[in-house]
Design a protein around this motif. Structure first.
Motif, mmCIF file in Angstrom:
data_model
loop_
_atom_site.group_PDB
_atom_site.id
_atom_site.type_symbol
_atom_site.label_atom_id
_atom_site.label_comp_id
_atom_site.label_asym_id
_atom_site.label_seq_id
_atom_site.Cartn_x
_atom_site.Cartn_y
_atom_site.Cartn_z
ATOM 1 N N ALA A 158 0.120 0.053 2.042
ATOM 2 C CA ALA A 158 -0.008 0.208 0.587
ATOM 3 C C ALA A 158 1.157 -0.457 -0.130
ATOM 4 O O ALA A 158 0.983 -1.105 -1.170
ATOM 5 C CB ALA A 158 -0.099 1.686 0.225
ATOM 6 N N ALA B 174 0.624 -3.693 -2.701
ATOM 7 C CA ALA B 174 0.543 -3.085 -4.039
ATOM 8 C C ALA B 174 0.767 -4.102 -5.155
ATOM 9 O O ALA B 174 0.007 -4.139 -6.140
ATOM 10 C CB ALA B 174 1.538 -1.933 -4.142
ATOM 11 N N THR C 222 0.162 0.653 -8.223
ATOM 12 C CA THR C 222 1.319 1.258 -7.569
ATOM 13 C C THR C 222 0.989 1.482 -6.098
ATOM 14 O O THR C 222 -0.193 1.637 -5.727
ATOM 15 C CB THR C 222 1.684 2.604 -8.218
ATOM 16 N N PRO C 223 2.005 1.538 -5.237
ATOM 17 C CA PRO C 223 1.720 1.784 -3.817
ATOM 18 C C PRO C 223 0.940 3.074 -3.595
ATOM 19 O O PRO C 223 0.054 3.124 -2.736
ATOM 20 C CB PRO C 223 3.111 1.846 -3.193
ATOM 21 N N VAL D 221 -2.741 2.536 -4.296
ATOM 22 C CA VAL D 221 -3.358 1.805 -3.188
ATOM 23 C C VAL D 221 -3.584 2.750 -2.008
ATOM 24 O O VAL D 221 -4.655 2.752 -1.375
ATOM 25 C CB VAL D 221 -2.477 0.615 -2.764
#
Length: 386
Positions: free
Chosen positions: A49, A53, A59-60, A63
């Motif tokens: 992620a 991202a 945002t991570p 994801v």
């Protein structure tokens, strides 16, 4: 599920999220998985992620939230947790140790091999020298295990005895019109053929290419003093110098082949006791505390499990560097770990065979498969009895 298989599973789940329109990003060709760091959860963790991202414009954590449910739905995954900024912590449906043993047994001698072929073309050239040709032959075998198509050439036609006794194969010979990637290990200091195929190949392959191999000569006549008395020659302090044909612990080839023979004996003895191998908990509840730590005096499988897990990357490194010695040394590590663990496999005294014994036998058989496959790649036989 091996780390490589888990990595492909993570990529597949990520691709499903993209196909469903939840993410708009190019799926990377590969993604790393590793053991969770302190404070993490599960058996493995991945930062996929965080990796994609920025390209996804999310945002991570967003994801991770898109990938997590699809990853949790994959076969072999018991659960997925999101920790920190967006790490995916993965719990496998079975313990990593059990999964590793199951995978090794399923692949047998081909554990760590790459299927199907990668299509990579590899050219190996060797000077007309026995060690160089044997190293090239073993490198060919290892490269082929990693999916490569390999062509081995030599400056001149190999000595027919090298072919008959050592089992080497050369596709073509002659001085190449243009320089080719050439293996130039330190030459053999003596003729290895009197050792026979197995011992001769080991003597030439076990040392690193830059090390001088030790070819144990026939026992020389001890020197005599002026009075005619014979004095024994000192024995060099080196495991190879003890003799590649001797059956004792100082000989690493003997330990590797003996470990394989012991594995086969364990299987036969277990059958006589009425049980067979089945992957599972090798420690058992009686040998671990509430935190899963091995109790003092209990057989510890971790060294052997680590050797099995290291086998695929060792094969990959040996292929990449054209270095069969890496595989040979790894087989010694695996054999020593198995020999240290073998005494815990079968029931003792009035003890009845249990699920733990079946799991330990499965671990031993997995080690035997790795030893047999590794010896085969070196062109050395794996005995059933020794």
């Amino acid at each position: 599920m091996t780390p490589a298989e888990l990595s492909r599973t993570v990529l597949r789940a990520t691709r499903h999220a993209v196909d469903a329109g939840e993410l708009s990003v190019a799926v990377p060709e590969k993604v790393g998985v590793e053991r969770p760091r302190p404070g993490g959860r599960g058996d493995y963790a991945t930062n996929v992620a965080l990796q994609i991202a920025r390209a996804a414009g999310r945002t991570p954590r967003q994801v991770a939230e898109a990938v997590a449910p699809r990853l949790a739905a994959e076969a072999g995954i018991a659960g997925v947790d999101i920790t920190g900024p967006g790490f995916l912590n993965i719990t496998l449906a079975e313990s990593p140790a059990e999964a590793l043993v199951r995978d090794v047994l399923a692949c047998g001698r081909c554990y760590g091999h790459v299927h199907p072929g990668t299509g990579q073309l590899a050219q190996i050239h060797a000077p007309h020298e026995v060690r160089a040709v044997v190293v090239a032959d073993a490198a060919r075998r290892i490269l082929r295990s990693q999916g490569a198509l390999v062509r081995v050439t030599c400056d001149a036609a190999p000595d027919p005895r090298w072919v008959d006794i050592l089992g080497v194969r050369v596709d073509a010979y002659g001085i190449p019109p243009q320089p080719l990637p050439t293996l130039r290990p330190v030459p053999a200091p003596a003729d290895p053929l009197p050792l026979g195929r197995d011992a001769a190949r080991w003597a030439l392959l076990h040392p690193a290419a830059h090390d001088r191999p030790r070819i144990t000569p026939a026992a020389p006549v001890p020197p005599s003093d002026d009075a005619g008395r014979r004095h024994p020659r000192p024995t060099p302090d080196h495991d190879d110098a003890a003799g590649h044909l001797t059956q004792r612990e100082s000989n690493p080839l003997f330990r590797v082949r003996y470990a394989h023979a012991r594995c086969r004996a364990l299987t036969r003895n277990a059958a006589a006791l009425g049980f067979d191998a089945h992957p599972g908990d090798v420690q058992g509840q009686a040998q671990s505390d509430a935190q899963g730590h091995t109790r003092a005096g209990a057989p510890n499988p971790h060294r052997l499990l680590a050797a099995l897990a290291d086998h695929p990357p060792v094969l990959a490194a040996a292929a990449h560097h054209r270095a069969p010695d890496r595989l040979a040394r790894h087989l010694v590590v695996t054999a020593d770990a198995l020999l240290a663990y073998q005494h815990a496999v079968l029931p003792r005294g009035d003890e009845k065979p249990s699920a733990t014994h079946r799991a330990r036998l499965a671990l031993a058989e997995a080690a035997g498969a790795v030893l047999a496959g590794g010896l085969s790649l070196l062109g050395i036989s794996a005995p059933e009895h020794l």
